[in-house]
Design a protein around this motif. Sequence first.
Motif, short mmCIF file in Angstrom:
data_model
loop_
_atom_site.label_atom_id
_atom_site.label_comp_id
_atom_site.label_asym_id
_atom_site.label_seq_id
_atom_site.Cartn_x
_atom_site.Cartn_y
_atom_site.Cartn_z
N SER A 5 0.78 -1.17 -0.11
CA SER A 5 0.28 0.03 -0.07
C SER A 5 0.76 1.14 0.11
O SER A 5 0.36 2.50 -0.01
N LEU A 6 2.07 1.03 0.14
CA LEU A 6 3.04 2.35 -0.17
C LEU A 6 3.25 2.28 -1.50
O LEU A 6 4.11 1.78 -2.13
N ASN A 7 2.36 3.23 -2.23
CA ASN A 7 2.67 3.58 -3.59
C ASN A 7 2.43 4.84 -3.89
O ASN A 7 2.01 5.38 -3.08
N ILE A 8 2.77 5.50 -4.93
CA ILE A 8 2.67 6.85 -5.18
C ILE A 8 1.22 7.45 -4.94
O ILE A 8 1.13 8.49 -4.61
N ASN A 83 13.45 -6.76 3.08
CA ASN A 83 12.71 -6.24 2.11
C ASN A 83 13.72 -5.22 1.14
O ASN A 83 14.71 -4.76 1.83
N GLU A 84 13.16 -4.93 -0.07
CA GLU A 84 13.87 -4.03 -0.77
C GLU A 84 13.53 -2.78 -0.69
O GLU A 84 12.20 -2.60 -0.68
N VAL A 85 14.15 -1.86 -0.70
CA VAL A 85 13.71 -0.35 -0.52
C VAL A 85 13.37 0.27 -1.86
O VAL A 85 14.40 -0.01 -2.91
N ASP A 86 12.49 1.09 -2.21
CA ASP A 86 12.08 1.57 -3.49
C ASP A 86 12.26 2.95 -3.28
O ASP A 86 11.78 3.82 -3.13
N TRP A 87 13.70 3.07 -3.85
CA TRP A 87 14.38 4.55 -3.68
C TRP A 87 13.54 5.52 -4.75
O TRP A 87 13.65 6.46 -4.36
N ASP A 88 13.20 5.10 -6.10
CA ASP A 88 12.70 6.03 -6.71
C ASP A 88 11.06 6.51 -6.35
O ASP A 88 10.90 7.64 -6.53
#
Lengths: 314, 173
Positions: A5-8, A83-88
Motif C-alpha cells: 500500500s506504499l505506492n505513489i 525487504n528491498e527499498v523502493d528508492w525511486d
Amino acid sequence: MSNSSLNIDTLSREINLLSLSDKMNRGGYGDLFYDHLTGLTKFKMLSSENNIDELKLSEKTYFGLEQYAIEHSENVESEKSQNEVDWDLIDDAKELLKIKLANSLGIGQNYESSELKPIIKFTTDNYENYLLYKMLYPDSISNPWLPTHNIILENGYLLMVSGQKDFIREYDKKILDKEDENSTGLFVLAKSNSTRGFSGFPIDTRSNMQGLIFDFLRRDASGMRNAIKTEKIASFLKTQQKNYSEQNIRVMFLLPLKRAGLIGSTTSGYFFINSPDDLIHSYKHHREKLRGLQRTLDMYKNKGKQLGIDLETV
Amino acid sequence: MSERNTLIDDKSYTNLEIGAGCGDFGKKFYPKCYLTDYDANLRESCELCHIDWFCDAHELPWGDNRFDTIILCNPYNYGFNDDDSTDKLMKELLRVLKVTNSKIILISTKNNKHCNPQRVSTRISAFCKKNNISNMNVSSEEIDCNSLYENYVFKEVLGDQIFPSCKITIDVQ
Ligand SMILES: C[S@@+](CC[C@H](N)C(=O)[O-])C[C@H]1O[C@@H](n2cnc3c(N)ncnc32)[C@H](O)[C@@H]1O
C-alpha cells in the motif's frame, strides 16, 4: 498498512491532505518530537554496546542515531529486514512533499533561494526516513519517525533540528532564551502556517536521562520481583548529581520508557523486563488499567444517553 | 590556496580518503593515502586518530587535478542523498581528482540513503547530464567486507561496527 500500500497514489493522497497548522504552540509537536527522540535512542539503549549515558546529543550524534536505527534495526525488530527499498518511490514522494510545502508557504517558484529551504529540506528528509523504515518494516510500531510523521502530515508543522545558534537566532531568537542547564545545545525549530513565523525549543537531556535510568533498572531492578519505586530512582539520580522531582521523573523519563515498551511497571514500581513472565505480568497490569478506563468511558456514555448526547460522535 | 594547502602535499600521495572517522581504511588498502574528516573532535574521541587533515568534504585544501583515487566509506549526512548534495560533493571531488584515469570508490551498506548503489547511479546520471559530462561510468558490486577487507572494522557515526555490503566505483575515463 503492508508494503504494497506504499505506492505513489497513497502517498500523494496523504501529502495532498496535508494542511499547515494555524497554531504556533508547542502542543502540536513538542511531546511528539521527544517520542521520536526516545524512539531513536531505543535502538542504542538495546544495543549490547550501550553507552547511551555517555552519548552527548549534538547534530552529529542526532544523525548518528538516525543511521544507527537503520543499520541496527534488529536491536528492536525481531529480525533483519529482507525487504528491498523502493528508492525511486521515496524520491517521488519527497519531491511531492517539497512542492506541497513550498506552495503552502507561498514560495512555490522561489524555493531555491528561500530562507525556508533548510527547514523544508529537513522536513522532507525526515519524511524520507519514515518511508525508508516503513519499507523495511511495513507493520512496525517502532518506526522512530512515526511521531514526526504525525507532526508533519497530521498536525501540519515543518520541523528542523539544529545546533547552530546563529541559524536559530535568524528565525526566532526567543528560542535561545529558553536554554537552561538541562539543554543539550540542540534546538527544534518548527513552522506552521502562522504569519507569526517560527516557534521551537531547546532540546533537553531527557533522552540521556532515559538511557541512564534504563541502565539503572537493567542493573538494579531486573525482573518484576525487583521492581523499584520512583523515590529510589530519584535517589539514584541524586548520586549522579542530577536533581529531578518524582513527578518529572515519571513524566519525562519513566512514562516514555514504558510507552517505548522498554520497561515494565506494576503497583510495586518499575522494572527491566527480563523474562516472558515479566512481560505477561506487565501486560496484564496495563490491560486491567485499560479495562478500568473503559468502564469509566462506558459510564460517561450512559450518562450521555440520559442527557441526549451521543458521546461516540464527539 | 590557503597555507593549509602547503602543509601536507607530498606528491607521491595520490590517494585521498574522505570522512575517514577513527578508521585507517585508506592507509591500509590504498597506501600513499591521505586521510581526512571534518570532525576535529576525533582527536579526542578515537582511541588512535589517523586523520592527516581535518576538512569538509566540500572544501578540500588541495589544488586541482591532484589525486588518482578518492575513497569514501559509509558516508553519512553528506553524499548522494539528493541532487543538491551530489552536485556539491562531486564538484569538489572532481576538482581535486585527476582529469582522466581517476576514480571514486564508495563502500556502503545498501540501506544508507546517502550512498545506496542505485541512488548513486541515478544521481551521477543526473549530475553528468546537467553538467554535460560524458566520461564518467558508475559500476557497483556486492561485497563480503569480511573477506575483501579482512580484519578491518568499519564504523557508523556513533562508533559501533557495521558491515558494508556494496562497493561502488565511479570511473573518470
Ligand atoms: C559513518 S562515519 C564512517 C567512518 C569511516 N569512514 C568508516 O567507514 O568506518 C562517517 C564519517 O563522515 C564524517 N563526515 C560527515 N560529514 C562530513 C563532511 N561534510 N565532510 C567530511 N567528513 C564528514 C563524520 O565525521 C564521520 O566520521
